[in-house]
Design a protein around this motif. Sequence first.
Motif, short mmCIF file in Angstrom:
data_model
loop_
_atom_site.label_atom_id
_atom_site.label_comp_id
_atom_site.label_asym_id
_atom_site.label_seq_id
_atom_site.Cartn_x
_atom_site.Cartn_y
_atom_site.Cartn_z
N UNK A 393 0.81 -1.21 0.00
CA UNK A 393 0.00 0.00 0.00
C UNK A 393 0.85 1.27 0.00
N UNK A 394 2.06 1.20 0.57
CA UNK A 394 2.96 2.35 0.53
C UNK A 394 3.58 2.50 -0.86
N UNK A 395 3.94 1.36 -1.46
CA UNK A 395 4.46 1.39 -2.83
C UNK A 395 3.42 1.99 -3.78
N UNK A 396 2.17 1.60 -3.59
CA UNK A 396 1.09 2.15 -4.41
C UNK A 396 0.94 3.65 -4.20
N UNK A 397 0.95 4.08 -2.94
CA UNK A 397 0.77 5.50 -2.63
C UNK A 397 1.87 6.34 -3.24
N UNK A 398 3.11 5.89 -3.10
CA UNK A 398 4.23 6.65 -3.67
C UNK A 398 4.13 6.76 -5.17
N UNK A 399 3.69 5.69 -5.83
CA UNK A 399 3.56 5.71 -7.28
C UNK A 399 2.41 6.61 -7.72
N UNK A 400 1.31 6.62 -6.97
CA UNK A 400 0.22 7.56 -7.27
C UNK A 400 0.69 8.99 -7.17
N UNK A 401 1.45 9.29 -6.13
CA UNK A 401 1.99 10.65 -5.98
C UNK A 401 2.94 10.98 -7.12
N UNK A 402 3.79 10.01 -7.49
CA UNK A 402 4.71 10.21 -8.62
C UNK A 402 3.93 10.53 -9.89
N UNK A 403 2.89 9.77 -10.16
CA UNK A 403 2.07 9.99 -11.35
C UNK A 403 1.54 11.42 -11.41
N UNK A 404 0.97 11.89 -10.33
CA UNK A 404 0.34 13.21 -10.35
C UNK A 404 1.36 14.35 -10.27
N UNK A 405 2.46 14.13 -9.57
CA UNK A 405 3.51 15.15 -9.56
C UNK A 405 4.12 15.31 -10.95
#
Length: 414
Positions: A393-405
């Motif tokens: 779930x942390x890996x997913x969260x970081x990747x979601x943030x990466x996508x939007x940033x």
Amino acid sequence: MTHRPNLRIDPDRLWTSLMDMAEIGATPGGGCNRQALTPEDARGRALFKRWCEQAGCTVKVDGLGSMFARREGTEDLPPVLIGSHLDTQPTGGKFDGNYGVLAGLEVIRTLNDRKIETEAPLEVAFWTNEEGSRFVPVMMGSGVFAGAFTLEHAYAAKDTAGKSVKDELSRIGYIGDQEPGKHPIGAYFEAHIEQGPVLEDANKTIGVVTGVLGLRWYDCVVTGMEAHAGPTPMALRKDALQVATRIMQETVAIAHRYPPYGRGTVGFVQCFPNSRNVIPGQVKFSIDLRNVDDERLDTMDKEIRTFVEKTAKESGLGITIEQVSYFPPCPFEKGCVEAVSKAAKSFGYSMMDAVSGAGHDAVYMARLAPAGMIFIPCKDGISHNEIEDAKPEHLEAGCNVLLHAMLDRARVAR
């Protein structure tokens, strides 16, 4: 960019990619041994290249083997890079570096799934020999790209078996056509496990990385006189080790005087003649000082040098201290930091500002373009170890943030 709450990555696909890559160089202890320019590295490169081409990217390689997988944009703009590394320590884990590269690939796959075009092209960068476990200097691919040292210097580096970077690159077939650095960059983002315990201790999911600690490395040598441990009275000894330990303790004390980001470490010690009944005649050791800005780091430098000079006078022993490496503190560009923060807030993730105590390829990229980093927790703060772990779930969260940033910088095409 207006936040699109339904635009999220595929966490199962990201996890599967990480585990598939981890099979290359898998160790009995559950980690990875995929050191730079080994056959395992070549297999990892081939898998990465195949995945990127399947995602519609064109893949180019520079003269040091760093790879760039490009998804075209609608405008003639410099690309937004998402990067990290795939090489590991000899007893490394599944996530250090690998997460940043494969999170970048997942960003591209997600945009493909949703048929979203960006104005600026996107590129996933895989930098050669970030770890430096086999060849020195560390962060070699990004360092040559940024002009920190020359390609010829990197080519000449040899491992403990005497094999050179150039020969090993040639052997695995990854000396590319691009001249390192002759490649435009509009912005750079890197997602990474924290490699420390701060996020986990604070129970935060996202670290908004504002910069990287500067560091100064020194070699210190204390020279006394070896003598027999029995017949030599305490008052007449020239014990190099006892004097060296004073300097070692002061290294730690200096770091404590400049919190919260002061760091002081002695990690390497050689004692001569290293015999149990001989008073040590010479001690060589390393000193590692770090802090968040040059003012504090310079003050720490002056304090350790002053203490060494004072200790030499008081002890009568010869003491030398030589700085052998310096990386200035690296603040990340305000706009990139804000893009990461805004993305994390939009998802409602718990977050905090963070400063990286370790070096990353983003340090060199920040010399060339606006840059930012995203941290996620790793279990017990452990990295460079086979037991390195991170929650899906942390890996997913970081990747979601990466996508939007990244979309904040590359902009969705109208």
